[in-house]
Write a protein that holds these residues in place. Structure first.
Motif, mmCIF file in Angstrom:
data_model
loop_
_atom_site.group_PDB
_atom_site.id
_atom_site.type_symbol
_atom_site.label_atom_id
_atom_site.label_comp_id
_atom_site.label_asym_id
_atom_site.label_seq_id
_atom_site.Cartn_x
_atom_site.Cartn_y
_atom_site.Cartn_z
ATOM 1 N N ILE A 156 0.859 -1.361 -0.285
ATOM 2 C CA ILE A 156 -0.285 -0.619 0.387
ATOM 3 C C ILE A 156 0.809 1.367 -0.136
ATOM 4 O O ILE A 156 0.407 2.568 -0.632
ATOM 5 C CB ILE A 156 -0.806 -0.104 1.114
ATOM 6 N N ASN A 157 2.110 0.820 0.717
ATOM 7 C CA ASN A 157 2.724 2.520 0.766
ATOM 8 C C ASN A 157 3.870 2.083 -0.093
ATOM 9 O O ASN A 157 4.679 3.027 0.342
ATOM 10 C CB ASN A 157 3.068 2.236 2.473
ATOM 11 N N LEU A 158 4.151 1.181 -1.432
ATOM 12 C CA LEU A 158 5.147 1.262 -1.859
ATOM 13 C C LEU A 158 5.951 2.148 -2.715
ATOM 14 O O LEU A 158 6.440 2.556 -2.530
ATOM 15 C CB LEU A 158 4.719 -0.507 -3.110
ATOM 16 N N ILE A 159 4.371 2.866 -3.169
ATOM 17 C CA ILE A 159 4.848 4.672 -4.490
ATOM 18 C C ILE A 159 5.459 5.703 -3.237
ATOM 19 O O ILE A 159 6.451 5.683 -3.912
ATOM 20 C CB ILE A 159 3.588 4.406 -4.931
ATOM 21 N N ALA A 243 12.761 -0.326 -0.742
ATOM 22 C CA ALA A 243 11.576 0.008 -1.342
ATOM 23 C C ALA A 243 10.502 -0.662 -0.262
ATOM 24 O O ALA A 243 9.661 -0.064 1.130
ATOM 25 C CB ALA A 243 11.208 0.300 -2.463
ATOM 26 N N LEU A 244 10.205 -1.932 -0.473
ATOM 27 C CA LEU A 244 9.362 -2.937 0.328
ATOM 28 C C LEU A 244 9.655 -2.811 2.101
ATOM 29 O O LEU A 244 8.658 -2.721 2.510
ATOM 30 C CB LEU A 244 9.505 -4.013 -0.339
ATOM 31 N N ALA A 245 10.808 -2.741 1.860
ATOM 32 C CA ALA A 245 11.124 -2.585 3.742
ATOM 33 C C ALA A 245 10.934 -1.664 3.969
ATOM 34 O O ALA A 245 10.636 -1.391 5.375
ATOM 35 C CB ALA A 245 12.748 -2.999 3.791
ATOM 36 N N HIS A 246 11.349 -0.296 3.812
ATOM 37 C CA HIS A 246 11.086 1.058 4.242
ATOM 38 C C HIS A 246 9.439 1.546 4.619
ATOM 39 O O HIS A 246 8.507 1.691 5.189
ATOM 40 C CB HIS A 246 11.281 2.017 2.858
ATOM 41 N N ALA A 247 8.211 0.572 3.075
ATOM 42 C CA ALA A 247 7.195 0.754 3.095
ATOM 43 C C ALA A 247 6.419 0.199 4.719
ATOM 44 O O ALA A 247 5.685 0.641 5.208
ATOM 45 C CB ALA A 247 6.538 0.004 1.653
ATOM 46 N N ALA A 248 7.037 -0.945 4.940
ATOM 47 C CA ALA A 248 6.388 -1.454 5.831
ATOM 48 C C ALA A 248 7.053 -1.547 7.143
ATOM 49 O O ALA A 248 6.186 -0.796 7.984
ATOM 50 C CB ALA A 248 7.394 -3.385 5.816
ATOM 51 N N PHE A 249 7.844 -0.495 7.492
ATOM 52 C CA PHE A 249 9.008 0.055 8.154
ATOM 53 C C PHE A 249 7.862 1.672 8.182
ATOM 54 O O PHE A 249 7.360 1.554 9.585
ATOM 55 C CB PHE A 249 10.407 0.485 7.890
ATOM 56 N N ASN A 250 6.894 1.984 7.982
ATOM 57 C CA ASN A 250 6.403 3.259 7.684
ATOM 58 C C ASN A 250 5.053 3.076 7.910
ATOM 59 O O ASN A 250 4.070 3.263 9.566
ATOM 60 C CB ASN A 250 6.069 4.249 6.341
ATOM 61 N N GLY A 251 4.834 1.764 7.778
ATOM 62 C CA GLY A 251 3.217 0.809 8.221
ATOM 63 C C GLY A 251 3.251 0.141 9.501
ATOM 64 O O GLY A 251 1.865 0.325 9.941
#
Length: 312
Positions: A156-159, A243-251
């Motif tokens: 969801i947060n990938l972009i 990028a996926l790690a960053h998105a998961a981290f934020n989520g």
């Protein structure tokens, strides 16, 4: 490192910082974090490192293989890419979650791992506002659902996360690697942390800390977490796992609210992944990765072979 590389890094950094400050100006001259357009500004700001990297790649360096330079392509070997992507999501969520019991053990995170009283209080307030006596689902089940859906945040947060990672780990970290692994990780982490200053100085992430302390804490966190993201970038040869790690981290960042004790204040300079107690586990992980030489990027031969497969 050549003078041309230094020029590219300078242009990239100045452009990323200038755009971030430019986008934050309406907040500074308006209602700050309370502004109705804050979420939009924050999301737009996350795209500024990507814009800076694209400008450098297209107009300063004029790289022949632009998507490869940024770590976007080629998406092979597929098994390795999927493995590092899954690992990035799992590790990021784990780092955020493990910071909570560590903080509780050290006495800086007011935890309630039994009754989830802070979360229960939020649920009761929402039920009251909706005119409902209580939420029909047991709170334990709601906690499990919340945790089970965390990996979805990576997609969801990938972009917006890719907007940052394309710059920090996609382009900047490999560009700094001629300085050595440790200097590259430190410099890229410091730059990433300082880039957050326009929002941190308004109270974002560290609402109770003076501006200088908030920025300092953000830099420390970005060095350690950025090193983990950097490991994913260097080992996979691609920016997507980072990028996926960053998105998961934020989520996963807001999960500390699930396990807090009602009526207690959480100081993010000390607790959660943002605070010093949350840095212990990622620091240990980074030390292990460095000691076992896990930061070594894919060999030049491997990268050339991938390019040949793509272009030939």
């Amino acid at each position: 490192m050549s003078g041309r590389d230094l020029r590219s890094i300078g242009v990239f950094t100045i452009l990323a910082f200038a755009l971030a400050w430019l986008l934050a100006l309406p907040l500074w001259f308006g209602d700050g974090l309370a502004a109705p357009w804050f979420t939009l500004v924050a999301a737009a700001t996350m795209m500024t490192p990507a814009i800076a990297a694209l400008v450098v790649v297209f107009f300063v360096e004029r790289s022949q293989h632009k998507t490869w330079t940024l770590g976007l392509w080629p998406l092979r070997p597929v098994r390795s890419l999927l493995g590092y992507a899954a690992l990035g999501i799992i590790v990021s969520i784990a780092l955020v979650l493990v910071a909570l019991p560590v903080g509780a053990l050290l006495g800086v995170y007011p935890a309630d791992f039994v009754n989830f009283s802070a979360f229960q209080q939020v649920l009761d307030e929402r039920a009251g506002a909706a005119g409902v006596a209580e939420i029909p689902i047991p709170i334990g089940a709601l906690i499990v659902i919340q945790l089970a859906t965390l990996p979805l945040a990576a997609f969801i947060n990938l972009i917006p996360a890719l907007g940052e990672e394309l710059g920090w780990r996609g382009w900047l970290l490999p560009k700094l690697m001629p300085l050595g692994t440790l200097p590259a990780l430190l410099i890229s982490g410091v730059i990433w942390g300082l880039w957050h200053a326009p929002l941190i100085l308004l109270g974002y992430n560290y609402p109770d800390a003076p501006g200088w302390l908030g920025v300092t804490m953000m830099v420390g966190m970005c060095i350690l977490v950025g090193a983990v993201f950097g490991w994913l970038r260097l080992r996979s040869g691609l920016v997507w796992p980072a990028a996926l790690a960053h998105a998961a981290f934020n989520g996963a960042g807001g999960t500390y609210l699930l396990f807090a004790k009602a009526g207690e204040h959480v100081d993010t300079t000390q607790a959660t992944i943002l605070g010093w107690s949350g840095w212990i586990v990622p620091l240990a992980l980074v030390v292990i990765l460095i000691a076992t030489r896990r930061f070594a990027p894919r060999s030049t031969h491997d990268r050339e072979a991938r390019l040949t497969q793509t272009t030939g």
